[in-house]
Structures are given as C-alpha cells and as structure tokens.
Motif scaffolding. Structure first.
Motif, PDB file in Angstrom:
ATOM      1  N   VAL A   1      51.778  -5.030 -41.065  1.00 56.20           N
ATOM      2  CA  VAL A   1      50.822  -4.508 -40.100  1.00 56.20           C
ATOM      3  C   VAL A   1      51.094  -3.033 -39.865  1.00 56.20           C
ATOM      4  CG1 VAL A   1      49.862  -4.782 -37.789  1.00 56.20           C
ATOM      5  CG2 VAL A   1      50.749  -6.769 -39.005  1.00 56.20           C
ATOM      6  N   ARG A   2      50.006  -2.258 -39.867  1.00 54.13           N
ATOM      7  CA  ARG A   2      50.070  -0.832 -39.577  1.00 54.13           C
ATOM      8  C   ARG A   2      50.925  -0.048 -40.574  1.00 54.13           C
ATOM      9  NH1 ARG A   2      53.482   1.712 -36.160  1.00 54.13           N
ATOM     10  NH2 ARG A   2      54.099  -0.258 -35.269  1.00 54.13           N
ATOM     11  N   PRO A   3      50.644  -0.145 -41.899  1.00 52.51           N
ATOM     12  CA  PRO A   3      51.352   0.763 -42.811  1.00 52.51           C
ATOM     13  C   PRO A   3      50.936   2.201 -42.586  1.00 52.51           C
ATOM     14  CG  PRO A   3      49.648  -0.417 -43.981  1.00 52.51           C
ATOM     15  CD  PRO A   3      49.720  -1.033 -42.609  1.00 52.51           C
ATOM     16  N   GLY A   4      49.692   2.417 -42.109  1.00 48.45           N
ATOM     17  CA  GLY A   4      49.266   3.751 -41.703  1.00 48.45           C
ATOM     18  C   GLY A   4      48.860   4.643 -42.851  1.00 48.45           C
ATOM     19  N   PRO A   5      47.557   4.953 -42.973  1.00 49.13           N
ATOM     20  CA  PRO A   5      47.129   5.907 -43.996  1.00 49.13           C
ATOM     21  C   PRO A   5      47.629   7.304 -43.693  1.00 49.13           C
ATOM     22  CG  PRO A   5      45.326   5.415 -42.497  1.00 49.13           C
ATOM     23  CD  PRO A   5      46.455   4.506 -42.119  1.00 49.13           C
ATOM     24  N   ALA A   6      47.685   8.152 -44.702  1.00 49.85           N
ATOM     25  CA  ALA A   6      48.135   9.532 -44.495  1.00 49.85           C
ATOM     26  C   ALA A   6      47.259  10.201 -43.467  1.00 49.85           C
ATOM     27  CB  ALA A   6      48.076  10.293 -45.824  1.00 49.85           C
ATOM     28  N   GLY A   7      47.882  10.824 -42.468  1.00 45.72           N
ATOM     29  CA  GLY A   7      47.112  11.512 -41.436  1.00 45.72           C
ATOM     30  C   GLY A   7      46.700  10.639 -40.285  1.00 45.72           C
ATOM     31  N   GLY A   8      47.186   9.379 -40.218  1.00 49.16           N
ATOM     32  CA  GLY A   8      46.852   8.506 -39.084  1.00 49.16           C
ATOM     33  C   GLY A   8      45.558   7.782 -39.319  1.00 49.16           C
ATOM     34  N   GLY A   9      44.895   7.398 -38.229  1.00 42.35           N
ATOM     35  CA  GLY A   9      43.618   6.713 -38.345  1.00 42.35           C
ATOM     36  C   GLY A   9      43.752   5.265 -37.970  1.00 42.35           C
ATOM     37  N   ALA A  10      43.313   4.379 -38.890  1.00 40.54           N
ATOM     38  CA  ALA A  10      43.222   2.967 -38.547  1.00 40.54           C
ATOM     39  C   ALA A  10      44.556   2.335 -38.262  1.00 40.54           C
ATOM     40  CB  ALA A  10      42.544   2.203 -39.700  1.00 40.54           C
ATOM     41  N   GLY A  11      45.668   2.957 -38.669  1.00 42.11           N
ATOM     42  CA  GLY A  11      46.955   2.326 -38.471  1.00 42.11           C
ATOM     43  C   GLY A  11      47.680   2.780 -37.231  1.00 42.11           C
ATOM     44  N   ARG A  12      47.002   3.454 -36.299  1.00 41.21           N
ATOM     45  CA  ARG A  12      47.689   3.941 -35.107  1.00 41.21           C
ATOM     46  C   ARG A  12      48.176   2.763 -34.266  1.00 41.21           C
ATOM     47  NH1 ARG A  12      43.180   7.661 -32.630  1.00 41.21           N
ATOM     48  NH2 ARG A  12      42.080   5.731 -33.131  1.00 41.21           N
ATOM     49  N   PRO A  13      49.302   2.940 -33.507  1.00 44.32           N
ATOM     50  CA  PRO A  13      49.836   1.849 -32.720  1.00 44.32           C
ATOM     51  C   PRO A  13      48.849   1.277 -31.726  1.00 44.32           C
ATOM     52  CG  PRO A  13      51.444   3.636 -32.886  1.00 44.32           C
ATOM     53  CD  PRO A  13      50.160   4.131 -33.484  1.00 44.32           C
TER      54      PRO A  13
ATOM     55  N   SER B   1      56.733 -11.409 -52.218  1.00 45.84           N
ATOM     56  CA  SER B   1      55.488 -11.028 -51.547  1.00 45.84           C
ATOM     57  C   SER B   1      55.719  -9.818 -50.659  1.00 45.84           C
ATOM     58  CB  SER B   1      54.954 -12.203 -50.715  1.00 45.84           C
ATOM     59  OG  SER B   1      53.717 -11.883 -50.119  1.00 45.84           O
ATOM     60  N   LEU B   2      56.882  -9.764 -50.007  1.00 45.75           N
ATOM     61  CA  LEU B   2      57.216  -8.614 -49.163  1.00 45.75           C
ATOM     62  C   LEU B   2      57.301  -7.339 -49.991  1.00 45.75           C
ATOM     63  CD1 LEU B   2      58.156  -7.275 -46.529  1.00 45.75           C
ATOM     64  CD2 LEU B   2      60.475  -8.073 -47.053  1.00 45.75           C
ATOM     65  N   GLU B   3      57.981  -7.397 -51.126  1.00 50.70           N
ATOM     66  CA  GLU B   3      58.135  -6.199 -51.970  1.00 50.70           C
ATOM     67  C   GLU B   3      56.790  -5.732 -52.508  1.00 50.70           C
ATOM     68  OE1 GLU B   3      60.721  -4.212 -52.476  1.00 50.70           O
ATOM     69  OE2 GLU B   3      61.676  -5.446 -50.947  1.00 50.70           O
ATOM     70  N   ARG B   4      55.947  -6.682 -52.925  1.00 49.61           N
ATOM     71  CA  ARG B   4      54.623  -6.312 -53.415  1.00 49.61           C
ATOM     72  C   ARG B   4      53.789  -5.671 -52.305  1.00 49.61           C
ATOM     73  NH1 ARG B   4      55.437  -6.391 -58.812  1.00 49.61           N
ATOM     74  NH2 ARG B   4      55.789  -8.473 -59.645  1.00 49.61           N
ATOM     75  N   ALA B   5      53.886  -6.229 -51.093  1.00 53.27           N
ATOM     76  CA  ALA B   5      53.152  -5.643 -49.972  1.00 53.27           C
ATOM     77  C   ALA B   5      53.659  -4.243 -49.667  1.00 53.27           C
ATOM     78  CB  ALA B   5      53.284  -6.544 -48.740  1.00 53.27           C
ATOM     79  N   ARG B   6      54.957  -4.031 -49.788  1.00 48.75           N
ATOM     80  CA  ARG B   6      55.520  -2.691 -49.560  1.00 48.75           C
ATOM     81  C   ARG B   6      54.984  -1.692 -50.580  1.00 48.75           C
ATOM     82  NH1 ARG B   6      61.752  -4.681 -48.624  1.00 48.75           N
ATOM     83  NH2 ARG B   6      61.705  -4.807 -46.328  1.00 48.75           N
ATOM     84  N   ASP B   7      54.865  -2.125 -51.839  1.00 49.44           N
ATOM     85  CA  ASP B   7      54.320  -1.241 -52.870  1.00 49.44           C
ATOM     86  C   ASP B   7      52.909  -0.794 -52.500  1.00 49.44           C
ATOM     87  OD1 ASP B   7      56.630  -1.490 -54.341  1.00 49.44           O
ATOM     88  OD2 ASP B   7      55.843  -3.060 -55.664  1.00 49.44           O
ATOM     89  N   LEU B   8      52.084  -1.762 -52.071  1.00 50.18           N
ATOM     90  CA  LEU B   8      50.714  -1.422 -51.718  1.00 50.18           C
ATOM     91  C   LEU B   8      50.662  -0.580 -50.446  1.00 50.18           C
ATOM     92  CD1 LEU B   8      47.745  -1.634 -52.303  1.00 50.18           C
ATOM     93  CD2 LEU B   8      47.711  -3.879 -51.195  1.00 50.18           C
ATOM     94  N   ALA B   9      51.541  -0.879 -49.490  1.00 49.47           N
ATOM     95  CA  ALA B   9      51.578  -0.090 -48.260  1.00 49.47           C
ATOM     96  C   ALA B   9      51.908   1.370 -48.553  1.00 49.47           C
ATOM     97  CB  ALA B   9      52.603  -0.678 -47.291  1.00 49.47           C
ATOM     98  N   GLU B  10      52.745   1.601 -49.544  1.00 50.24           N
ATOM     99  CA  GLU B  10      53.083   2.973 -49.907  1.00 50.24           C
ATOM    100  C   GLU B  10      51.858   3.700 -50.462  1.00 50.24           C
ATOM    101  OE1 GLU B  10      54.905   6.396 -50.091  1.00 50.24           O
ATOM    102  OE2 GLU B  10      55.784   4.583 -49.209  1.00 50.24           O
ATOM    103  N   LEU B  11      51.036   2.990 -51.235  1.00 48.06           N
ATOM    104  CA  LEU B  11      49.805   3.600 -51.735  1.00 48.06           C
ATOM    105  C   LEU B  11      48.840   3.888 -50.593  1.00 48.06           C
ATOM    106  CD1 LEU B  11      49.066   1.599 -55.023  1.00 48.06           C
ATOM    107  CD2 LEU B  11      50.219   3.798 -54.743  1.00 48.06           C
ATOM    108  N   VAL B  12      48.815   3.032 -49.582  1.00 49.33           N
ATOM    109  CA  VAL B  12      47.968   3.274 -48.407  1.00 49.33           C
ATOM    110  C   VAL B  12      48.462   4.508 -47.668  1.00 49.33           C
ATOM    111  CG1 VAL B  12      47.269   2.367 -46.151  1.00 49.33           C
ATOM    112  CG2 VAL B  12      47.254   0.872 -48.159  1.00 49.33           C
TER     113      VAL B  12
END
Length: 405
Positions: free
Chosen positions: A204-216, A275-286
C-alpha cells in the motif's frame, strides 16, 4: 465519573427531593426490586444477567436501588464504588463475547416500573414526581455509561490482541514460515484466520514520483476483512487470500478508495516471500514513474515492464545494436522514425492501421517506411529481427530503461 453539566440555574434533581420523600422511597425499595424483576421477566422473557455472570440479577438490582436511595436529598454525585460495579459488569459481558443490549433493555423496563410504582403511591405528591423522574433518568444514564466503559475497555483489548496475532501471522508468512505447514496452521488458529490455497501481497502506498495518489492522507481506512493487514510497518502491506476468487479484486479496489497500491502475483502460501519481492519490483517502477501509479497496479498487467527493468544495461546495449541505423538521423527525426517503425510493427505491417495509431495520414507512414527500409534493409523482413526491433522500441517507452542509440 464526571457528571454531565446541568443547565444554568438548575439544581441536581437528587438534591431537589426533600427528606420525607426520601424516607418514603426507601421504604419502597423492596417493592421496587420485586416489581422490577417481575417486569423484566414479563416484558423481556429472559434474564437480565446472562448465565455465568459473577453477579446475579437481584444483587445487581439491590445495589443499584441502594445507590439510588443513597443519593436522595444530596448533591454529592454518583458513588464511585457503584460505578465500578457496573464497569466490572460491562467488562465481564465483553469478556464473554456479549453486548450490553440485555442490560440496556432491562434498565428501560426498570425505569418504567419505578415510575409506575412512584406514580401509584398516594403518599407522594404530584409536584415531587418531576424531580424524581429526572433523577431516575440521570441515574440510569450514569450506570449505563459505566457499563459501556467497562465493555469498551475489554472489547478494545480483545481487538488489539487479535490484531497483534494477525500481524504476527502476516510477518511470519512474509519471512517464509509458510514452508512449515504446521507452524502456519498454529499461527492461523490463534489469529482465527482461514488458510487459503493461494494469496498475494499488496503493498500500500508505494507512491509515484512526485507524490499524488500515494500520499498518506489517501490510505484506505480498511482492506477486505479476511486480509492480513499491517499499515504501521515501514513497508505498509497486506496479504490478500484467494485473490483470483470471484469479485476479490473488485472488493480490493473498492476498499482502497483511490489510494495507490501494488498487487503481487498469486502464489501458494509457502511462496508468499516471492509475491512480496515481485510486488517490490513493481512498486519501484511506480516510484520511478515508469509505471502509472493510480489505483491498484497489478503485477500481471506489467510483466513486460518488469522484464525490461531486470537488466537495463543489457537492454540498452541491445537497443544500440538493433537501432544503430537510426543513429545517423537528427534527434527529432530519430524519434519520429522510431515511433513510426513501432506502430508499423505493432500493426502487422499495415500502413493504414499504423497511421491510425499515430494519427497521421497513411501516405506519411508509407513515405517514412520507404526511408526505414533504406536504413534497415532486409532486417525488416526477417521475423527474428522484427521481434527484437519491436522489443527494444517498446522498451524505449519506459522512462530510464533504454538509452537512445
């Protein structure tokens, strides 16, 4: 317990009751208890106090009536020992998984019975009934609030304990305890969690670059009730059981309410760390902006982007080699030709469809393709070469993945 403030100029209703009325009421105490017990049995058809309680209904009524009588003609406020009794009663009911509906219903019956007995007593003048009625209602409110306090304290402790057990189970699965079925079963029993065949990690909340939809401030208030959730950990996440079940993803999206979250692949419990590691990979792209981070971002929808991100150096080397013929063009020409070539490849060599994708005239596509055929020659007719060209041209769409030739 702090007494509720009274209106300006009003006195405590108990202090409005003269001594002679108090004496008369005390003489009616045994009658009030018997009438109240009979009224509860007649109107509720059940006991005021649930089986197994440490204090019986008669004793509870006795101490309540005694506490009420002790207040008559005074303004000293509720007796703390009496309130403690009712807090203990509320705590006991909560500890046995019961609510306070039975108590509140019984108290309403008791108030009605008391008012009837007082109204029928000829020794009490009509002008005394107003303060008496107000005193009865105030007393009922005080005892009900005390019981609710005790109930809430135990209920909250139970919720905290359950949350702790579920959090511990989540952490164990994330760190690989799923490879031990016996350990999973024991932890799941303690957390009252039904073990699924498959599950997926939600970051939850990986946060796109510059904020936005992932704000707390956009964190969801809750996730599906059968999910194991810990939003307090440094990496807020949840484990969603049976993510491929009917309606599961729609329910997850509704619970996220527009927040940014990444869903890893569905795996057996023993592979939850994967599944956690794969999600982390995608979160980094986000986070990098390579993948849009609005709403629920699913791992299955971005496999190509994930593949490209595994070795950007190798991909850049491949792009330089395969797109070398474009290096002789000026930068703006190079970009235009690369876009045209990709659209043509994706359209299966159909110039009209490629033109629709680019929103230009088909003749413009044909003109550019003649130039590209001059640059690439027979490679545009070789299936393997075409595949590699499309691969590196698609990779160029992802920011920071491929360097231009």
């Amino acid at each position: 317990m702090t007494r509720p403030p009274r209106e300006s100029g009003r006195t405590d209703p108990f202090s409005d009751i003269p001594p002679e009325v108090g004496a008369r009421l005390r003489s009616l105490a045994p009658v009030l208890v018997e009438e109240a017990l009979a009224g509860i049995h007649r109107r509720l058809g059940e006991a005021l106090v649930a089986p197994g309680s440490k204090i019986g209904a008669r004793r509870l009524l006795d101490i309540g009536v005694q506490g009420f009588m002790a207040r008559l003609g005074t303004d000293r406020g509720p007796d703390e020992a009496l309130l403690a009794r009712f807090r203990a009663f509320g705590a006991h009911e909560a500890g046995h998984g019961r609510g306070l509906e039975r108590l509140h219903a019984g108290m309403r019956v008791i108030a009605a019975v008391v008012w009837r007995v007082l109204s029928d007593d000829d020794a009490l003048s009509r002008d005394r009934l107003g303060p008496l009625g107000e005193a009865v209602l105030l007393f009922q409110e005080e005892l009900g609030a005390a019981a609710a306090q005790g109930h809430a304290r135990v209920s909250s402790a139970g919720v905290d304990a359950s949350r702790h057990r579920r959090t511990r189970l989540l952490e164990a699965l994330l760190t690989g305890v799923g490879r031990d079925p016996a350990a999973v079963a024991a932890l799941a029993r303690g957390a009252h969690w039904r073990t699924p065949e498959r599950a997926a990690v939600v970051l939850v909340r990986p946060g796109p670059a510059g904020g936005g939809a992932g704000r707390p401030d956009t964190l969801p208030p809750s996730l599906p009730p059968d999910a194991l959730v810990d939003l307090e950990r440094p990496e807020p996440c949840a484990l969603l059981p049976d993510p491929e079940g009917p309606g599961r993803l729609r329910a997850l999206e509704r619970s996220l309410r527009g927040a940014c979250a990444v869903l890893g692949p569905s795996v057996p419990l023993e592979r939850v760390p994967e599944s956690l590691e794969r999600a982390r990979d995608l979160a980094e792209l986000v986070r990098s902006g390579a993948v849009p981070g609005n709403g629920l971002v699913r791992w299955d929808d971005h496999l190509l982007a994930l593949l490209f991100s595994r070795d950007t150096g190798l991909l850049s080397a491949m792009a330089r080699a395969r797109l070398a013929p474009l290096a002789e063009l000026r930068p703006h020409q190079r970009e235009r030709m690369a876009q045209t070539l990709l659209a043509w490849l994706e359209a299966g060599s159909n110039a009209n469809e490629a033109a629709e994708r680019l929103r230009i005239h088909p003749q413009t596509v044909r003109y550019r393709m003649r130039r590209l055929e001059e640059l690439f020659g027979a490679r545009l007719r070789d299936p393997g070469e075409r595949f590699e060209l499309e691969l590196v041209l698609r990779a160029r769409r992802l920011p920071g993945t491929v360097e231009d030739p």
